[in-house]
Motif scaffolding. Structure first.
Motif, PDB file in Angstrom:
ATOM      1  N   GLU A 248       0.834  -1.209   0.000  1.00  0.00           N
ATOM      2  CA  GLU A 248       0.000   0.000   0.000  1.00  0.00           C
ATOM      3  C   GLU A 248       0.866   1.255   0.000  1.00  0.00           C
ATOM      4  O   GLU A 248       0.566   2.234  -0.686  1.00  0.00           O
ATOM      5  CB  GLU A 248      -0.916  -0.011   1.229  1.00  0.00           C
ATOM      6  CG  GLU A 248      -2.012  -1.073   1.180  1.00  0.00           C
ATOM      7  CD  GLU A 248      -2.798  -1.151   2.473  1.00  0.00           C
ATOM      8  OE1 GLU A 248      -3.904  -1.723   2.446  1.00  0.00           O
ATOM      9  OE2 GLU A 248      -2.310  -0.659   3.508  1.00  0.00           O
ATOM     10  N   MET A 253      -0.787  -1.628  -6.357  1.00  0.00           N
ATOM     11  CA  MET A 253      -2.178  -2.000  -6.133  1.00  0.00           C
ATOM     12  C   MET A 253      -2.497  -3.442  -6.541  1.00  0.00           C
ATOM     13  O   MET A 253      -3.325  -4.098  -5.910  1.00  0.00           O
ATOM     14  CB  MET A 253      -3.093  -1.028  -6.879  1.00  0.00           C
ATOM     15  CG  MET A 253      -3.044   0.388  -6.317  1.00  0.00           C
ATOM     16  SD  MET A 253      -3.471   0.451  -4.548  1.00  0.00           S
ATOM     17  CE  MET A 253      -1.904   0.882  -3.810  1.00  0.00           C
ATOM     18  N   LYS A 256      -1.211  -5.427  -3.796  1.00  0.00           N
ATOM     19  CA  LYS A 256      -2.111  -5.155  -2.662  1.00  0.00           C
ATOM     20  C   LYS A 256      -3.312  -6.098  -2.696  1.00  0.00           C
ATOM     21  O   LYS A 256      -3.659  -6.732  -1.700  1.00  0.00           O
ATOM     22  CB  LYS A 256      -2.559  -3.704  -2.693  1.00  0.00           C
ATOM     23  CG  LYS A 256      -3.739  -3.353  -1.773  1.00  0.00           C
ATOM     24  CD  LYS A 256      -4.216  -1.941  -2.027  1.00  0.00           C
ATOM     25  CE  LYS A 256      -5.399  -1.523  -1.172  1.00  0.00           C
ATOM     26  NZ  LYS A 256      -6.627  -2.274  -1.429  1.00  0.00           N
ATOM     27  N   GLN A 257      -3.955  -6.202  -3.849  1.00  0.00           N
ATOM     28  CA  GLN A 257      -5.143  -7.054  -3.953  1.00  0.00           C
ATOM     29  C   GLN A 257      -4.784  -8.528  -3.779  1.00  0.00           C
ATOM     30  O   GLN A 257      -5.537  -9.289  -3.158  1.00  0.00           O
ATOM     31  CB  GLN A 257      -5.837  -6.815  -5.291  1.00  0.00           C
ATOM     32  CG  GLN A 257      -6.486  -5.440  -5.408  1.00  0.00           C
ATOM     33  CD  GLN A 257      -7.375  -5.306  -6.626  1.00  0.00           C
ATOM     34  OE1 GLN A 257      -7.245  -6.059  -7.594  1.00  0.00           O
ATOM     35  NE2 GLN A 257      -8.287  -4.346  -6.593  1.00  0.00           N
ATOM     36  N   PRO A 289     -11.138  -6.787  -2.553  1.00  0.00           N
ATOM     37  CA  PRO A 289     -11.217  -6.015  -3.793  1.00  0.00           C
ATOM     38  C   PRO A 289     -12.664  -5.765  -4.234  1.00  0.00           C
ATOM     39  O   PRO A 289     -12.988  -4.671  -4.715  1.00  0.00           O
ATOM     40  CB  PRO A 289     -10.475  -6.898  -4.804  1.00  0.00           C
ATOM     41  CG  PRO A 289      -9.478  -7.640  -3.973  1.00  0.00           C
ATOM     42  CD  PRO A 289     -10.205  -7.929  -2.691  1.00  0.00           C
ATOM     43  N   GLU A 292     -14.305  -3.129  -1.907  1.00  0.00           N
ATOM     44  CA  GLU A 292     -13.834  -1.802  -2.292  1.00  0.00           C
ATOM     45  C   GLU A 292     -14.482  -1.366  -3.601  1.00  0.00           C
ATOM     46  O   GLU A 292     -14.807  -0.184  -3.784  1.00  0.00           O
ATOM     47  CB  GLU A 292     -12.310  -1.808  -2.435  1.00  0.00           C
ATOM     48  CG  GLU A 292     -11.724  -0.437  -2.708  1.00  0.00           C
ATOM     49  CD  GLU A 292     -10.205  -0.400  -2.620  1.00  0.00           C
ATOM     50  OE1 GLU A 292      -9.635   0.676  -2.916  1.00  0.00           O
ATOM     51  OE2 GLU A 292      -9.590  -1.415  -2.243  1.00  0.00           O
ATOM     52  N   LEU A 369      -9.136  -2.475 -10.505  1.00  0.00           N
ATOM     53  CA  LEU A 369      -7.699  -2.390 -10.735  1.00  0.00           C
ATOM     54  C   LEU A 369      -7.389  -1.668 -12.040  1.00  0.00           C
ATOM     55  O   LEU A 369      -6.345  -1.024 -12.166  1.00  0.00           O
ATOM     56  CB  LEU A 369      -7.093  -3.800 -10.764  1.00  0.00           C
ATOM     57  CG  LEU A 369      -5.564  -3.895 -10.866  1.00  0.00           C
ATOM     58  CD1 LEU A 369      -4.902  -3.249  -9.656  1.00  0.00           C
ATOM     59  CD2 LEU A 369      -5.131  -5.342 -11.009  1.00  0.00           C
ATOM     60  N   LYS A 372      -9.738   2.410 -11.400  1.00  0.00           N
ATOM     61  CA  LYS A 372      -9.565   3.314 -10.252  1.00  0.00           C
ATOM     62  C   LYS A 372      -8.133   3.837 -10.242  1.00  0.00           C
ATOM     63  O   LYS A 372      -7.175   3.074 -10.417  1.00  0.00           O
ATOM     64  CB  LYS A 372      -9.876   2.582  -8.943  1.00  0.00           C
ATOM     65  CG  LYS A 372      -9.883   3.495  -7.721  1.00  0.00           C
ATOM     66  CD  LYS A 372     -10.403   2.755  -6.491  1.00  0.00           C
ATOM     67  CE  LYS A 372     -10.467   3.677  -5.286  1.00  0.00           C
ATOM     68  NZ  LYS A 372     -11.025   3.037  -4.089  1.00  0.00           N
ATOM     69  N   GLU A 374      -7.119   6.597  -7.823  1.00  0.00           N
ATOM     70  CA  GLU A 374      -6.746   7.286  -6.583  1.00  0.00           C
ATOM     71  C   GLU A 374      -7.650   6.843  -5.429  1.00  0.00           C
ATOM     72  O   GLU A 374      -8.618   6.118  -5.625  1.00  0.00           O
ATOM     73  CB  GLU A 374      -6.865   8.806  -6.761  1.00  0.00           C
ATOM     74  CG  GLU A 374      -8.265   9.273  -7.109  1.00  0.00           C
ATOM     75  CD  GLU A 374      -8.353  10.781  -7.282  1.00  0.00           C
ATOM     76  OE1 GLU A 374      -7.337  11.462  -7.049  1.00  0.00           O
ATOM     77  OE2 GLU A 374      -9.448  11.271  -7.616  1.00  0.00           O
ATOM     78  N   TRP A 376      -7.181   4.746  -3.015  1.00  0.00           N
ATOM     79  CA  TRP A 376      -7.267   3.311  -2.727  1.00  0.00           C
ATOM     80  C   TRP A 376      -7.387   3.120  -1.212  1.00  0.00           C
ATOM     81  O   TRP A 376      -6.793   3.847  -0.430  1.00  0.00           O
ATOM     82  CB  TRP A 376      -6.021   2.602  -3.239  1.00  0.00           C
ATOM     83  CG  TRP A 376      -5.999   2.486  -4.735  1.00  0.00           C
ATOM     84  CD1 TRP A 376      -5.463   3.362  -5.615  1.00  0.00           C
ATOM     85  CD2 TRP A 376      -6.565   1.432  -5.507  1.00  0.00           C
ATOM     86  NE1 TRP A 376      -5.648   2.933  -6.909  1.00  0.00           N
ATOM     87  CE2 TRP A 376      -6.324   1.726  -6.866  1.00  0.00           C
ATOM     88  CE3 TRP A 376      -7.241   0.251  -5.205  1.00  0.00           C
ATOM     89  CZ2 TRP A 376      -6.732   0.906  -7.908  1.00  0.00           C
ATOM     90  CZ3 TRP A 376      -7.649  -0.577  -6.236  1.00  0.00           C
ATOM     91  CH2 TRP A 376      -7.398  -0.249  -7.573  1.00  0.00           C
ATOM     92  N   SER A 378      -6.494   1.968   1.994  1.00  0.00           N
ATOM     93  CA  SER A 378      -5.301   1.462   2.660  1.00  0.00           C
ATOM     94  C   SER A 378      -5.449   1.621   4.165  1.00  0.00           C
ATOM     95  O   SER A 378      -6.373   2.288   4.651  1.00  0.00           O
ATOM     96  CB  SER A 378      -4.072   2.240   2.182  1.00  0.00           C
ATOM     97  OG  SER A 378      -4.173   3.595   2.597  1.00  0.00           O
ATOM     98  N   GLY A 401     -13.312   6.838  -0.073  1.00  0.00           N
ATOM     99  CA  GLY A 401     -12.552   6.096  -1.063  1.00  0.00           C
ATOM    100  C   GLY A 401     -13.296   5.873  -2.337  1.00  0.00           C
ATOM    101  O   GLY A 401     -12.843   5.147  -3.232  1.00  0.00           O
TER     102      GLY A 401
END
Length: 402
Positions: A248, A253, A256-257, A289, A292, A369, A372, A374, A376, A378, A401
């Motif tokens: 993060e 990203m 991250k996922q 994911p 989000e 993924l 998007k 910005e 994210w 975290s 977010g």
């Protein structure tokens, strides 16, 4: 009820001395010493010795516990005065970093807990040998003391079981040796001088300290091995969460996922193991994911779906915060004794299952993924909101977010 007095523990020269007012000896160094805590610890150790049980052979009941602890506290004080109390850094070194409570960073002295652990190991070993004699087909494993954590057995090695008997016999011997070394000087007001008295006592204290350290170090190493295995799943969670946070921070990203999915899978497996009723309800893939994504595509989702997915994110973040702080807050080795941990596992599992329909809907939309750019979600972004929500659990979750 009066405590039974073991005849061989009696010390006639010490009887009747309790409470006697000390007179001036005419030697300033002795008079000064006889007003210190070190001197009173010696007097107390001699008095306590009369009523102590034999730790290697007698039954250690609730009446014995405070006397044993007090005696060892006195010996600790005397050893510090004599300069024979070696550092016990191994207590910190072999205390697992996740284990509750936090250890003493500068450990010294002699803990009664070690005596009781040794006694318990001997008693378990005796019971197991009795079982083995009746059921020889069980095998040698029955001769090892066993602890149960989270549905699994953990045994101490045979050398610790054997060493426990020798250790308690040594403690019994040194209880007598130490107090016997103290009594002549105490009763004569240190007629031969404090230096000579100290020299004679130091040898007994050094022998006691050496044998204590030898056993306790072996015991701590055995416990560290067991706790390392017990906390292995927690260590795995900590490792994944750490890598997730790092991803993060650098804005990776996709990684991250992947790590979110890895962490969720590990949490689900652990939850199914600890809370049996959850095993029949499986998580869908890509839980975080997709949750989000529901916030990102909030105009395409119902209000109920949005709130359910926000709770998934909130509960996931609470788990992450607990995992992040486990080395500070610590855990008990029996997982179910950690009520907050178990509650958060159940809470996250319920949130995911409740949001199943919403997660399935957004799984048919384009993956965030690729769309998007910005905001994210975290830990840095959501932690302040989660901490605020912990004080307002029944209110709508205002996660940003989108």
């Amino acid at each position: 009820q009066a405590l039974p007095v073991t005849p061989s523990r009696l010390s006639p020269s010490a009887m009747g001395k309790k409470g006697k007012k000390e007179k001036s000896t005419g030697r300033p160094d002795v008079d000064k010493f006889m007003k210190t805590c070190d001197y009173f610890s010696m007097c107390e150790a001699v008095n306590l010795q009369e009523t102590l049980p034999f730790m290697s052979s007698d039954f250690l009941d609730d009446f014995s516990a405070p006397k044993i602890a007090q005696f060892l506290m006195c010996v600790s004080q005397i050893a510090e005065w004599a300069g024979t109390d070696s550092p016990k850094d191994y207590r910190f070194k072999y205390h697992h970093p996740f284990l509750h409570p936090v250890p003493n960073f500068f450990p010294r002295g002699y803990k009664a807990e070690v005596v009781y652990v040794a006694k318990t190991i001997i008693e378990q070993k005796t019971v197991n040998r009795s079982i083995l004699a009746k059921c020889p087909f069980i095998g040698t494993v029955a001769d090892k003391p066993v602890h149960h954590f989270n549905g699994k057995d953990y045994g101490f090695p045979q050398d610790l079981a054997d060493g426990s008997e020798a250790f308690l016999r040594a403690v019994d011997l040194h209880v007598t040796k130490i107090t016997t070394a103290i009594e002549p000087g105490k009763n004569s007001n240190f007629a031969d001088g404090l230096k000579a008295f100290k020299t004679g006592l130091v040898q007994q204290l050094k022998e006691f300290d050496q044998q204590w350290v030898e056993y306790e170090l072996l015991y701590m190493k055995c416990w560290h091995r067991i706790h390392s295995e017990v906390f292995q799943p927690i260590g795995q969670l900590v490792d994944i969460e750490k890598r997730l946070t790092e991803a993060e921070v650098v804005g990776a990203m996709e990684q991250k996922q992947q790590l979110e999915n890895e962490l969720v899978l590990y949490v689900e497996t652990l939850t199914n193991r600890l809370v049996e009723e959850t095993a029949s309800h499986k998580f869908p893939p890509d839980v975080i994911p997709l949750a989000e994504a529901c916030v990102f595509y909030q105009t395409k989702c119902t209000e109920d779906w949005l709130n359910l997915c926000k709770h998934v994110l909130k509960d996931f973040m609470e788990l992450r915060l607990l995992i992040t702080n486990v080395d500070k807050d610590r855990m008990k080795p029996q997982y179910h004794d950690n009520t907050k941990f178990i509650r958060l596992l159940k809470q996250f599992h319920k949130s995911v299952i409740d949001a199943g329909e919403a997660l399935e809907f957004v799984s048919k939309l384009p993956k965030i993924l690729y769309v998007k750019t910005e905001k994210w979600m975290s830990k840095d972004l959501l932690e302040p909101e989660v901490l605020q929500m912990q004080a307002n659990l029944h209110k709508t979750v205002p996660i940003t977010g989108s």
